[in-house]
Motif scaffolding. Structure first.
Motif, PDB file in Angstrom:
ATOM      1  N   TRP A 431       0.834  -1.201   0.000  1.00  0.00           N
ATOM      2  CA  TRP A 431       0.000   0.000   0.000  1.00  0.00           C
ATOM      3  C   TRP A 431       0.875   1.260   0.000  1.00  0.00           C
ATOM      4  O   TRP A 431       0.536   2.256  -0.647  1.00  0.00           O
ATOM      5  N   THR A 432       1.994   1.223   0.695  1.00  0.00           N
ATOM      6  CA  THR A 432       2.938   2.343   0.641  1.00  0.00           C
ATOM      7  C   THR A 432       3.448   2.534  -0.780  1.00  0.00           C
ATOM      8  O   THR A 432       3.577   3.678  -1.258  1.00  0.00           O
ATOM      9  N   LEU A 433       3.741   1.432  -1.480  1.00  0.00           N
ATOM     10  CA  LEU A 433       4.193   1.523  -2.865  1.00  0.00           C
ATOM     11  C   LEU A 433       3.102   2.095  -3.761  1.00  0.00           C
ATOM     12  O   LEU A 433       3.381   2.914  -4.654  1.00  0.00           O
ATOM     13  N   VAL A 434       1.853   1.699  -3.540  1.00  0.00           N
ATOM     14  CA  VAL A 434       0.730   2.236  -4.328  1.00  0.00           C
ATOM     15  C   VAL A 434       0.607   3.750  -4.116  1.00  0.00           C
ATOM     16  O   VAL A 434       0.475   4.523  -5.085  1.00  0.00           O
ATOM     17  N   CYS A 435       0.651   4.191  -2.863  1.00  0.00           N
ATOM     18  CA  CYS A 435       0.539   5.626  -2.571  1.00  0.00           C
ATOM     19  C   CYS A 435       1.761   6.389  -3.066  1.00  0.00           C
ATOM     20  O   CYS A 435       1.659   7.560  -3.463  1.00  0.00           O
ATOM     21  N   LEU A 436       2.929   5.746  -3.078  1.00  0.00           N
ATOM     22  CA  LEU A 436       4.124   6.360  -3.643  1.00  0.00           C
ATOM     23  C   LEU A 436       3.931   6.602  -5.139  1.00  0.00           C
ATOM     24  O   LEU A 436       4.273   7.678  -5.658  1.00  0.00           O
ATOM     25  N   ALA A 437       3.380   5.605  -5.834  1.00  0.00           N
ATOM     26  CA  ALA A 437       3.102   5.766  -7.262  1.00  0.00           C
ATOM     27  C   ALA A 437       2.076   6.877  -7.494  1.00  0.00           C
ATOM     28  O   ALA A 437       2.197   7.668  -8.444  1.00  0.00           O
ATOM     29  N   TRP A 438       1.047   6.941  -6.622  1.00  0.00           N
ATOM     30  CA  TRP A 438       0.057   8.017  -6.739  1.00  0.00           C
ATOM     31  C   TRP A 438       0.717   9.380  -6.569  1.00  0.00           C
ATOM     32  O   TRP A 438       0.435  10.317  -7.330  1.00  0.00           O
ATOM     33  N   ASN A 439       1.603   9.525  -5.593  1.00  0.00           N
ATOM     34  CA  ASN A 439       2.273  10.799  -5.369  1.00  0.00           C
ATOM     35  C   ASN A 439       3.111  11.210  -6.570  1.00  0.00           C
ATOM     36  O   ASN A 439       3.189  12.394  -6.917  1.00  0.00           O
ATOM     37  N   PHE A 440       3.755  10.244  -7.224  1.00  0.00           N
ATOM     38  CA  PHE A 440       4.527  10.570  -8.431  1.00  0.00           C
ATOM     39  C   PHE A 440       3.608  11.091  -9.527  1.00  0.00           C
ATOM     40  O   PHE A 440       3.958  12.046 -10.236  1.00  0.00           O
ATOM     41  N   LYS A 441       2.447  10.465  -9.697  1.00  0.00           N
ATOM     42  CA  LYS A 441       1.500  10.949 -10.707  1.00  0.00           C
ATOM     43  C   LYS A 441       1.058  12.379 -10.412  1.00  0.00           C
ATOM     44  O   LYS A 441       0.997  13.229 -11.309  1.00  0.00           O
ATOM     45  N   ARG A 442       0.760  12.662  -9.150  1.00  0.00           N
ATOM     46  CA  ARG A 442       0.306  14.003  -8.787  1.00  0.00           C
ATOM     47  C   ARG A 442       1.435  15.023  -8.930  1.00  0.00           C
ATOM     48  O   ARG A 442       1.221  16.125  -9.446  1.00  0.00           O
ATOM     49  N   MET A 443       2.625  14.675  -8.487  1.00  0.00           N
ATOM     50  CA  MET A 443       3.746  15.608  -8.582  1.00  0.00           C
ATOM     51  C   MET A 443       4.097  15.896 -10.043  1.00  0.00           C
ATOM     52  O   MET A 443       4.494  17.024 -10.378  1.00  0.00           O
ATOM     53  N   ALA A 444       3.944  14.909 -10.906  1.00  0.00           N
ATOM     54  CA  ALA A 444       4.212  15.141 -12.321  1.00  0.00           C
ATOM     55  C   ALA A 444       3.213  16.129 -12.924  1.00  0.00           C
ATOM     56  O   ALA A 444       3.556  16.911 -13.820  1.00  0.00           O
ATOM     57  N   VAL A 445       1.972  16.105 -12.400  1.00  0.00           N
ATOM     58  CA  VAL A 445       0.959  17.064 -12.877  1.00  0.00           C
ATOM     59  C   VAL A 445       1.201  18.452 -12.285  1.00  0.00           C
ATOM     60  O   VAL A 445       1.030  19.469 -12.973  1.00  0.00           O
ATOM     61  N   LEU A 446       1.601  18.514 -11.014  1.00  0.00           N
ATOM     62  CA  LEU A 446       1.751  19.794 -10.318  1.00  0.00           C
ATOM     63  C   LEU A 446       3.070  20.501 -10.616  1.00  0.00           C
ATOM     64  O   LEU A 446       3.190  21.690 -10.335  1.00  0.00           O
ATOM     65  N   ARG A 447       4.059  19.790 -11.148  1.00  0.00           N
ATOM     66  CA  ARG A 447       5.377  20.402 -11.357  1.00  0.00           C
ATOM     67  C   ARG A 447       5.263  21.559 -12.355  1.00  0.00           C
ATOM     68  O   ARG A 447       4.413  21.560 -13.242  1.00  0.00           O
ATOM     69  N   PRO A 448       6.110  22.544 -12.232  1.00  0.00           N
ATOM     70  CA  PRO A 448       6.127  23.645 -13.211  1.00  0.00           C
ATOM     71  C   PRO A 448       6.477  23.125 -14.585  1.00  0.00           C
ATOM     72  O   PRO A 448       7.458  22.392 -14.750  1.00  0.00           O
ATOM     73  N   GLN A 449       5.677  23.453 -15.545  1.00  0.00           N
ATOM     74  CA  GLN A 449       5.898  22.972 -16.912  1.00  0.00           C
ATOM     75  C   GLN A 449       6.883  23.893 -17.642  1.00  0.00           C
ATOM     76  O   GLN A 449       6.865  25.082 -17.484  1.00  0.00           O
TER      77      GLN A 449
END
Length: 449
Positions: A431-449
């Motif tokens: 579950w930690t790995l799943v939430c880690l993957a979720w955080n990467f998806k969100r950070m990739a969207v939120l990062r400055p383009q």
């Protein structure tokens, strides 16, 4: 006559292809690789002895797992196949192909280290100013265990089957000892049948012993709670001189009940009520989500089907995070987390609780959305103060916009509806790995383009 582009699979490249040309700069796989290679993986690297053939680098294996879970590829066999079929996986693996045993062993071996890596990724998000991490939404969701509820054995049913098998063994022993075995059906191997039943009896005895051990732990916990309630009740009676209202608490019953169960495939999982009705073999996956960025701040898995006792441990885990992540100002949670004790725990931790005390009626009058609540009469308890704050609705409404979409996307978009691993510790790591993957998806969207 129509003109078509030629189909030519034989012409070789004029120049060697480069993996850097395979993916656009904004691709999630590139972002996963960049962040993972910036993490401190020294603990993972030291775990390799250096003997034998060269090992795959932990950064590559971790990136494959994170990207796989983020894109709905959870199985190690499917990830291995994707290193051949998918450009993104080929890019992460540097055109190498770690086999599924290597990936599965890495996931099991370093599962406990995922929690430290999870915190490092949160620190990256804080350094990139993706959020102020000031408000947390807490919720839980039932996720199926890697076990069927039909493999669950209750204590009462175990005793019934045990008695039946013992009777069958005695009957077969008498037939085996008889001089005339004419009553034995043709083709029956009595020693084999007796051995099979004795093996089942041993398995049932082991299952009963585990159920009895659970019942003993439960009785000790409930007995301590019962004694604490009785002490509180007696103290109240001594202070007021009156008998406390309501029914006195019932003392707990020792020993297992007939309905106490254990799953023979994954004994740590529990039968839980699921959304939409019915019961399944599940774990209760918890997540504290930052309301500003929708990043998971603290993942956890519990065997309890009820969320009532998850606020206090979640606060403790949040406060254990590094500076800058461990001081949320507010905690939002639905009515499943409400209790006076939980409100007090939030106040003691310096966190303002906004926990729903009941379900709102459907289709309320439209005027109620714009009416200001009546002034709170003093003195007011902490629960009454919280109820008054909830009537403004503004802050609490963020809960449905943050933690619930997170669970929905993990289940529907990332396709994670069942744990692959078994056992509570392994499930928590996954579950930690799943939430880690979720955080990467969100950070990739939120990062400055």
């Amino acid at each position: 006559m129509s003109r078509f582009r030629p189909i030519d699979r034989q012409t070789e490249y004029l120049l060697p292809p480069s993996v850097q040309d395979w993916l656009p700069d904004s691709h999630l796989a590139r972002y996963v690789v960049d962040v993972v290679e910036g993490l401190d993986l020294s603990e993972l690297e030291r775990a390799y002895s250096g003997r034998g053939s060269d090992a795959y680098h932990p950064a590559m294996l971790l990136s494959l797992l994170i990207y796989g879970y983020a894109t709905g590829t959870h199985s190690s066999r499917k990830i291995e196949r994707a290193t051949y079929d998918s450009l993104a996986f080929r890019f992460i693996a540097c055109d190498q192909h770690p086999d599924h045993d290597t990936l599965a062993s890495f996931r099991r071996r370093f599962g406990e280290q995922f929690a430290d890596l999870f915190v490092q990724v949160l620190q990256v998000a804080r350094e990139n100013q993706l959020s102020r991490f000031g408000m947390v939404s807490l919720d839980g969701s039932k996720i199926h265990a890697n076990a069927s509820r039909h493999r669950a054995l209750s204590y009462g049913h175990a005793e019934k089957i045990e008695a039946q098998l013992k009777a069958e063994v005695q009957e077969m022993l008498k037939l085996a000892e008889a001089a005339d075995q004419g009553n034995v059906p043709e083709g029956v191997d009595l020693p084999a049948e007796i051995a099979r039943r004795e093996a089942r009896l041993a398995a049932i005895a082991a299952a009963k012993a585990r159920i009895e051990a659970r019942a003993a732990e439960r009785f000790a916990r409930e007995q301590a709670e019962y004694e604490a309630k009785m002490v509180k009740r007696q103290a109240k009676q001594a202070a007021t001189g009156k008998k406390p209202g309501g029914k006195p608490p019932k003392p707990p019953q020792a020993g297992p009940g007939a309905e106490d169960q254990i799953n023979l495939t994954d004994e740590d999982s529990r039968i839980m009520k699921v959304a939409g009705g019915g019961f399944e073999q599940c774990y209760n996956a918890q997540a504290g989500v930052d309301t500003e960025s929708m990043l998971v701040m603290n993942p956890h898995v519990t065997q309890a089907g009820n969320d009532k006792k998850q606020v206090e441990p979640m606060l403790a885990r949040l406060q254990a995070l590094p500076e800058g992540l461990n001081r949320p100002e507010r905690l939002l949670a639905d009515t499943g987390f409400f209790s006076e004790h939980n409100v007090q725990c939030c106040q003691d931790a310096g966190v303002e609780p906004l926990i729903a005390v009941g379900r709102d009626a459907h289709h309320p009058d439209w005027r109620s959305r714009f009416e200001e609540p009546a002034p709170l009469k003093a003195p007011a308890s902490q629960v009454e103060q919280m109820k008054h704050t909830l009537k403004t609705r503004a802050a609490y409404a963020l809960r449905k916009q943050t933690v619930e979409p997170m669970f929905g996307i993990i289940k529907s978009v990332m396709g994670f509806r069942q744990f692959l691993l078994r056992g509570l510790d392994n499930v928590r790591n996954e579950w930690t790995l799943v939430c880690l993957a979720w955080n990467f998806k969100r950070m990739a969207v939120l990062r400055p383009q």
